[in-house]
Design a protein around this motif. Structure first.
Motif, PDB file in Angstrom:
ATOM      1  N   GLY A 180      -6.058   7.982   2.019  1.00  0.00           N
ATOM      2  CA  GLY A 180      -4.871   7.512   2.742  1.00  0.00           C
ATOM      3  C   GLY A 180      -3.687   7.231   1.840  1.00  0.00           C
ATOM      4  N   ILE A 181      -3.604   7.962   0.696  1.00  0.00           N
ATOM      5  CA  ILE A 181      -2.478   7.784  -0.229  1.00  0.00           C
ATOM      6  C   ILE A 181      -1.878   9.145  -0.533  1.00  0.00           C
ATOM      7  CG2 ILE A 181      -3.419   5.689  -1.272  1.00  0.00           C
ATOM      8  CD1 ILE A 181      -4.412   7.341  -3.610  1.00  0.00           C
ATOM      9  N   SER A 182      -0.705   9.149  -1.154  1.00  0.00           N
ATOM     10  CA  SER A 182      -0.076  10.414  -1.508  1.00  0.00           C
ATOM     11  C   SER A 182      -0.762  11.008  -2.741  1.00  0.00           C
ATOM     12  CB  SER A 182       1.408  10.198  -1.804  1.00  0.00           C
ATOM     13  OG  SER A 182       1.573   9.392  -2.953  1.00  0.00           O
ATOM     14  N   ARG A 194       4.532   4.242   3.720  1.00  0.00           N
ATOM     15  CA  ARG A 194       5.683   4.848   3.036  1.00  0.00           C
ATOM     16  C   ARG A 194       6.840   5.061   4.010  1.00  0.00           C
ATOM     17  NH1 ARG A 194       1.971   8.313   0.815  1.00  0.00           N
ATOM     18  NH2 ARG A 194       2.799  10.076   1.982  1.00  0.00           N
ATOM     19  N   GLY A 200       0.824  -1.205   0.000  1.00  0.00           N
ATOM     20  CA  GLY A 200       0.000   0.000   0.000  1.00  0.00           C
ATOM     21  C   GLY A 200       0.857   1.253   0.000  1.00  0.00           C
ATOM     22  N   ASP A 201       0.183   2.413  -0.061  1.00  0.00           N
ATOM     23  CA  ASP A 201       0.920   3.663  -0.203  1.00  0.00           C
ATOM     24  C   ASP A 201       0.424   4.729   0.764  1.00  0.00           C
ATOM     25  OD1 ASP A 201       2.930   5.213  -1.346  1.00  0.00           O
ATOM     26  OD2 ASP A 201       1.528   6.179  -2.715  1.00  0.00           O
ATOM     27  N   SER A 202      -0.033   4.318   1.935  1.00  0.00           N
ATOM     28  CA  SER A 202      -0.444   5.287   2.950  1.00  0.00           C
ATOM     29  C   SER A 202       0.812   5.929   3.542  1.00  0.00           C
ATOM     30  CB  SER A 202      -1.244   4.596   4.049  1.00  0.00           C
ATOM     31  OG  SER A 202      -0.426   3.692   4.773  1.00  0.00           O
ATOM     32  N   GLU A 225      -5.726   0.210   9.216  1.00  0.00           N
ATOM     33  CA  GLU A 225      -5.212   1.567   9.039  1.00  0.00           C
ATOM     34  C   GLU A 225      -4.533   1.766   7.691  1.00  0.00           C
ATOM     35  OE1 GLU A 225      -2.704   2.598  12.310  1.00  0.00           O
ATOM     36  OE2 GLU A 225      -4.238   2.190  13.833  1.00  0.00           O
ATOM     37  N   ARG A 226      -4.543   0.754   6.855  1.00  0.00           N
ATOM     38  CA  ARG A 226      -3.946   0.867   5.516  1.00  0.00           C
ATOM     39  C   ARG A 226      -4.789   0.085   4.507  1.00  0.00           C
ATOM     40  NH1 ARG A 226      -0.144  -3.868   5.150  1.00  0.00           N
ATOM     41  NH2 ARG A 226       0.148  -4.693   7.242  1.00  0.00           N
ATOM     42  N   ASP A 264      -5.981   0.955   1.853  1.00  0.00           N
ATOM     43  CA  ASP A 264      -5.666   1.181   0.446  1.00  0.00           C
ATOM     44  C   ASP A 264      -4.872   0.022  -0.146  1.00  0.00           C
ATOM     45  OD1 ASP A 264      -3.480   2.210   2.182  1.00  0.00           O
ATOM     46  OD2 ASP A 264      -2.489   2.530   0.262  1.00  0.00           O
ATOM     47  N   SER A 265      -4.245  -0.772   0.716  1.00  0.00           N
ATOM     48  CA  SER A 265      -3.460  -1.922   0.233  1.00  0.00           C
ATOM     49  C   SER A 265      -4.327  -3.162   0.018  1.00  0.00           C
ATOM     50  CB  SER A 265      -2.340  -2.247   1.230  1.00  0.00           C
ATOM     51  OG  SER A 265      -2.863  -2.671   2.474  1.00  0.00           O
ATOM     52  N   GLU A 299      -5.936  12.550   0.794  1.00  0.00           N
ATOM     53  CA  GLU A 299      -5.909  12.426   2.254  1.00  0.00           C
ATOM     54  C   GLU A 299      -7.008  11.476   2.724  1.00  0.00           C
ATOM     55  OE1 GLU A 299      -6.339  15.286   6.207  1.00  0.00           O
ATOM     56  OE2 GLU A 299      -5.984  16.178   4.246  1.00  0.00           O
TER      57      GLU A 299
END
Length: 471
Positions: free
Chosen positions: A444-446, A145, A139-141, A310-311, A313-314, A441
């Motif tokens: 939860g990613i850039s 990262r 993931g990329d939170s 908490e992640r 997005d992955s 935001e």
């Protein structure tokens, strides 16, 4: 052109080689002694290090190991005399790339440099591929990262690492990533769960034993520290390790030596230790369940792994990874997940983290009737999660459904993970009024990852006012 450090004790030979290297377009620094070699290594990075074995003999210092640790992205070419070929071969096992027997033709050396540079290029490309694949899976939170950047930074060193996180967060996956990105990547990676074995069995597994050391010890056996020599040992759930074993582990960390059960002979080992726990070791220290000195030895680099909830997005990447894994294991051809099953997976909190998700996908792949995972393929305890519907006045639900079916074609029974990710990003952008910073935001990613995903899925960058939902 390559940056080369030429450490050659013979001044005349060194000067001649430097001229040949310059004609080939290489930038070369020369050193005549081990002291000069160490000085140059401390102030600059080199791609190729040509090392005269006569310089290595100036002291007992392990120059090859130092170079591999301080200049991990370099290759070592040795020059030696014919009577020392055996030592040169042993040096290859310790990390040198190739050797040349004096006298040698400069064209052979140039060919060796070219081969070493190509090997470096392949190695760097492979590591970058592994890093990219690891990031895609994890993931990329912001928290992920930070974790990956720290793991990547510490990997080329030999520092001890302590991984902290809830059970099932993927601590062993992180440990193996650190090993794969280290200079020990081609050496053993051995893992042991310190809470799964009783005290005596744990010690025999870690340190080995000799015949007659205890009942059932019918012969000598190496422990993990010997088996994993020059590699990485992963100590999972180290917080559950018995105090007496902690003392012996401390000796390994301090002196790099072990003693098999039943004998006093000291065996030197060269291993990197990565430890992990789901416990609060500070509390364990206060309660005298964990040694202070061992904690400070293990806690050189601390990496915290966030729980899966908490992640999230992955989640799509992890699902794809586990489906591919179990397709291979069980010879299945699962290619999609229906919308109801995806909703269930996306709205579950995963108290067991990544390990629980893995078990869920394994169950679903086995139970699927065809090439689609549906809600009834998931474990029963998940099937109680139903897709919510708006509470409408009596009779309105059927009217809304009828109008919707007339206004747009029926959605397919299942969608791909990529389609799920595209819809999530689009819906979030709409809710955020097209503001990419806010949407990133919320997801939860850039912002750069959001932009890349928008380009990948051809998601437009602006939305009409009537599309934007009012919160």
């Amino acid at each position: 052109m390559a940056l080369i450090l030429l450490a050659e004790k013979d001044h005349k030979l060194g000067s001649a080689l430097k001229q040949e290297l310059a004609r080939a377009g290489h930038e070369t620094t020369t050193a005549l002694t081990q002291e000069e070699t160490l000085k140059f290594l401390s102030v600059r990075s080199y791609e190729i290090i040509i090392l005269d074995m006569d310089i290595m003999r100036e002291s007992d210092f392990d120059l090859i190991n130092f170079i591999k640790q301080s200049q991990p992205m370099s290759e070592i070419l040795l020059t030696t005399r014919i009577e020392e070929i055996e030592k040169a071969v042993r040096s290859l096992r310790r990390g040198a790339y190739m050797y040349f027997v004096k006298p040698f033709d400069s064209s052979d050396l140039l060919f060796g440099i070219e081969s070493a540079l190509k090997n470096l290029e392949r190695s760097m490309a492979f590591r970058e591929y592994e890093r990219s694949a690891f990031i895609d899976m994890m993931g990329d939170s912001p928290a992920i990262r930070k974790m990956i950047n720290l793991a990547t930074k510490v990997a080329p060193t030999d520092s001890t690492v302590l991984l902290l996180g809830e059970s099932g967060t993927g601590k062993e996956i992180i440990a193996e990533y650190i090993h794969r990105m280290s200079n020990r990547y081609d050496k053993p990676f051995l893992a042991i769960n310190c809470s799964a074995l009783p005290e005596t069995l744990l010690e025999s597994e870690l340190f080995g034993y000799v015949k007659g050391a205890f009942t059932g010890a019918a012969g000598d056996r190496k422990g993990l520290f010997e088996e994993g020599n020059n590699g990485t040992i992963f100590l999972d759930e180290v917080g559950d390790m018995p105090l007496i074993t902690q003392v012996k582990l401390l000796r390994v960390l301090e002196n790099r030596e072990v003693r098999r059960l039943g004998e006093n002979k000291i065996i030197k080992v060269n291993v990197r230790i990565i430890a992990a726990t789901n416990q609060d070791l500070l509390v364990a220290m206060q309660e005298k369940r964990f040694r202070d000195d061992l904690f400070f030895r293990l806690n050189v680099i601390q990496i915290k792994i966030p729980p899966l909830r908490e992640r999230m997005d992955s989640l799509p990447s992890l699902i794809r990874y586990f489906i591919a894994k179990f397709n291979r294991r069980f010879n299945r051809k699962i290619r999609e997940i229906d919308r109801q099953a995806l909703f269930i997976l996306a709205n579950y909190q995963y108290p067991g983290n990544v390990r629980e998700l893995e078990n869920i996908i394994e169950h679903a792949v086995i139970m699927a009737d065809d090439d689609v995972i549906r809600a009834n393929s998931l474990p029963e305890y998940l099937q109680v999660i139903k897709k919510p519907m708006l509470a409408l006045p009596s009779g309105m639900e059927e009217a809304v459904a009828a109008a919707a079916s007339e206004a747009q074609p029926a959605e397919p029974e299942f969608i791909t993970l990529s389609e799920m990710e595209k819809r999530l990003i689009t819906d979030t952008l709409i809710k955020c009024g097209g503001n990419q910073t806010v949407a990133a935001e919320k997801l939860g990613i850039s912002r750069s990852t959001l932009w890349r995903k928008m380009k990948e899925y051809n998601i437009r960058t602006s939305f009409a006012p009537e599309e934007v939902s009012v919160q």
